[in-house]
Enzyme design. Structure first.
Site, mmCIF file in Angstrom:
data_model
loop_
_atom_site.group_PDB
_atom_site.id
_atom_site.type_symbol
_atom_site.label_atom_id
_atom_site.label_comp_id
_atom_site.label_asym_id
_atom_site.label_seq_id
_atom_site.Cartn_x
_atom_site.Cartn_y
_atom_site.Cartn_z
ATOM 1 N N ARG A 23 22.311 12.251 2.270
ATOM 2 C CA ARG A 23 21.383 12.063 1.132
ATOM 3 C C ARG A 23 19.995 11.664 1.638
ATOM 4 O O ARG A 23 18.997 11.847 0.945
ATOM 5 C CB ARG A 23 21.902 10.948 0.212
ATOM 6 C CG ARG A 23 23.245 11.207 -0.417
ATOM 7 C CD ARG A 23 23.803 9.947 -1.045
ATOM 8 N NE ARG A 23 24.005 8.911 -0.016
ATOM 9 C CZ ARG A 23 24.307 7.646 -0.325
ATOM 10 N NH1 ARG A 23 24.406 7.255 -1.590
ATOM 11 N NH2 ARG A 23 24.506 6.755 0.634
ATOM 12 N N HIS A 61 -9.444 -8.812 9.268
ATOM 13 C CA HIS A 61 -9.569 -9.826 8.209
ATOM 14 C C HIS A 61 -8.594 -10.983 8.428
ATOM 15 O O HIS A 61 -7.520 -10.821 9.014
ATOM 16 C CB HIS A 61 -9.270 -9.207 6.843
ATOM 17 C CG HIS A 61 -10.181 -8.084 6.488
ATOM 18 N ND1 HIS A 61 -9.849 -7.111 5.596
ATOM 19 C CD2 HIS A 61 -11.441 -7.767 6.925
ATOM 20 C CE1 HIS A 61 -10.842 -6.243 5.489
ATOM 21 N NE2 HIS A 61 -11.822 -6.620 6.287
ATOM 22 N N LYS A 71 1.659 -12.499 7.591
ATOM 23 C CA LYS A 71 1.780 -11.161 6.990
ATOM 24 C C LYS A 71 2.968 -10.424 7.595
ATOM 25 O O LYS A 71 3.239 -10.545 8.789
ATOM 26 C CB LYS A 71 0.502 -10.341 7.240
ATOM 27 C CG LYS A 71 -0.703 -10.884 6.502
ATOM 28 C CD LYS A 71 -2.000 -10.199 6.886
ATOM 29 C CE LYS A 71 -3.174 -10.913 6.227
ATOM 30 N NZ LYS A 71 -4.465 -10.465 6.780
ATOM 31 N N TYR A 131 2.212 -4.805 2.612
ATOM 32 C CA TYR A 131 2.429 -6.016 3.411
ATOM 33 C C TYR A 131 2.576 -7.242 2.521
ATOM 34 O O TYR A 131 1.950 -7.342 1.479
ATOM 35 C CB TYR A 131 1.330 -6.223 4.458
ATOM 36 C CG TYR A 131 -0.083 -6.186 3.968
ATOM 37 C CD1 TYR A 131 -0.710 -4.978 3.654
ATOM 38 C CD2 TYR A 131 -0.811 -7.348 3.833
ATOM 39 C CE1 TYR A 131 -2.014 -4.946 3.211
ATOM 40 C CE2 TYR A 131 -2.129 -7.319 3.401
ATOM 41 C CZ TYR A 131 -2.712 -6.108 3.084
ATOM 42 O OH TYR A 131 -4.008 -6.080 2.646
ATOM 43 N N ASP A 169 -17.044 -4.562 5.612
ATOM 44 C CA ASP A 169 -16.551 -4.685 6.998
ATOM 45 C C ASP A 169 -17.656 -4.370 8.006
ATOM 46 O O ASP A 169 -17.662 -4.908 9.109
ATOM 47 C CB ASP A 169 -15.334 -3.771 7.205
ATOM 48 C CG ASP A 169 -14.081 -4.324 6.531
ATOM 49 O OD1 ASP A 169 -13.046 -3.636 6.530
ATOM 50 O OD2 ASP A 169 -14.159 -5.462 5.996
HETATM 51 C C1 T46 Z 1 -6.970 -8.560 0.177
HETATM 52 C C2 T46 Z 1 -7.126 -8.520 -1.316
HETATM 53 C C3 T46 Z 1 -8.170 -7.839 -1.924
HETATM 54 N N1 T46 Z 1 -8.278 -7.826 -3.282
HETATM 55 C C4 T46 Z 1 -9.361 -7.056 -3.882
HETATM 56 C C5 T46 Z 1 -10.749 -7.431 -3.388
HETATM 57 C C6 T46 Z 1 -11.519 -6.137 -3.435
HETATM 58 O O1 T46 Z 1 -12.101 -5.970 -4.718
HETATM 59 C C7 T46 Z 1 -10.446 -5.061 -3.238
HETATM 60 C C8 T46 Z 1 -10.443 -4.476 -1.843
HETATM 61 O O2 T46 Z 1 -10.391 -5.565 -0.937
HETATM 62 P P1 T46 Z 1 -10.682 -5.322 0.596
HETATM 63 O O3 T46 Z 1 -11.805 -4.352 0.770
HETATM 64 O O4 T46 Z 1 -10.790 -6.676 1.261
HETATM 65 O O5 T46 Z 1 -9.321 -4.608 1.046
HETATM 66 P P2 T46 Z 1 -8.892 -4.338 2.557
HETATM 67 O O6 T46 Z 1 -10.081 -3.948 3.386
HETATM 68 O O7 T46 Z 1 -7.719 -3.466 2.519
HETATM 69 O O8 T46 Z 1 -8.446 -5.783 3.025
HETATM 70 C C9 T46 Z 1 -7.200 -6.016 3.660
HETATM 71 O O9 T46 Z 1 -7.330 -5.455 4.917
HETATM 72 C C10 T46 Z 1 -6.674 -6.054 6.018
HETATM 73 C C11 T46 Z 1 -5.940 -4.959 6.750
HETATM 74 C C12 T46 Z 1 -5.826 -7.204 5.748
HETATM 75 O O10 T46 Z 1 -4.927 -7.547 6.513
HETATM 76 C C13 T46 Z 1 -6.142 -8.068 4.615
HETATM 77 O O11 T46 Z 1 -4.945 -8.549 4.023
HETATM 78 C C14 T46 Z 1 -6.991 -7.506 3.581
HETATM 79 O O12 T46 Z 1 -8.224 -8.164 3.736
HETATM 80 O O13 T46 Z 1 -9.186 -5.696 -3.502
HETATM 81 C C15 T46 Z 1 -7.381 -8.487 -4.099
HETATM 82 O O14 T46 Z 1 -7.505 -8.475 -5.333
HETATM 83 N N2 T46 Z 1 -6.350 -9.177 -3.517
HETATM 84 C C16 T46 Z 1 -6.183 -9.210 -2.158
HETATM 85 O O15 T46 Z 1 -5.213 -9.859 -1.676
#
Ligand code: T46
Length: 187
Positions: A23, A61, A71, A131, A169
């Site tokens: 499956r 981050h 994580k 994650y 970033d």
């Molecule tokens: C992390 C996070 C973000 N947000 C909101 C904030 C922003 O409006 C949007 C995108 O956030 P960000 O650009 O920080 O997403 P990533 O660049 O994927 O950030 C992640 O990227 C690396 C790989 C990581 O390990 C972190 O856990 C996390 O920072 O989601 C939320 O509402 N909750 C959350 O827990």
């Protein structure tokens, strides 16, 4: 579950047992007992999921104390090069980074303890990651380090000129100027 200790204290690669039949397959993608056996006694309270296209780099981050996050990272679809950077001043691998390929195929997971910065590059056409974290998102405590910090010299396994990086970033500080306040970890 096959567990590989890395040379960084508390950073493990987990490979769940996969039960395949005609499956498809079944696996326990998360089991608290496994982490307890590793001495990781934490409660995951949030699941995050993101989807990215080839060449995206997200990170590096971390959240500052008291909201630092453990994580547990895995890939649902595609392949990523997952990078963690040790920010723990008292750790013997302080300032060192390690990269691990996580994919839908290898089903590897990365258990990243508090005190690491985390990021990944996308090696497949698209990649969806999921994650778990053991602290909620506190934007005021959200910090980062430049993915292209020349002193870290991270090889993201993609050509730098095609990297797709968020404006946020792109503005992250180099490691030497990062806002670190991880309490010295008694290892
Ligand atoms: C992390 C996070 C973000 N947000 C909101 C904030 C922003 O409006 C949007 C995108 O956030 P960000 O650009 O920080 O997403 P990533 O660049 O994927 O950030 C992640 O990227 C690396 C790989 C990581 O390990 C972190 O856990 C996390 O920072 O989601 C939320 O509402 N909750 C959350 O827990």
């Amino acid at each position: 579950m096959n567990i590989t200790k890395t040379h960084m204290e508390g950073l493990f690669i987990l490979e769940p047992q996969v039960f395949e039949d005609d499956r498809g397959y079944f696996m326990e993608s998360y089991n608290a007992k496994t982490l307890k056996a590793l001495g990781v006694d934490t409660q995951f309270i949030q699941d995050n999921q993101s989807k990215s296209t080839y060449g995206v780099i997200r990170g590096l981050h971390y959240q500052k104390e008291p909201y630092a996050q453990t994580k547990l990272v895995r890939v649902l679809q595609g392949e990523i090069f997952d990078v963690t950077l040790d920010l723990r001043k008292s750790s013997k691998t302080y300032g060192q980074w390690i990269g691990v390929k996580l994919s839908e195929e290898n089903k590897r997971q990365l258990l990243v303890p508090k005190g690491f910065a985390h990021g990944f590059s996308v090696l497949s056409e698209q990649a969806t990651i999921l994650y778990k974290t053991d602290n909620y998102y506190y934007p005021d405590y959200d910090r980062g380090i430049a993915y292209n910090d020349p002193e870290l010299n991270i090889d993201w396994q993609i050509k730098q000129d095609i990297a797709i990086v968020s404006d946020k970033d792109k503005k992250l500080p180099h490691f030497k100027n990062a806002d670190l306040n991880f309490n010295p970890i008694t290892l």
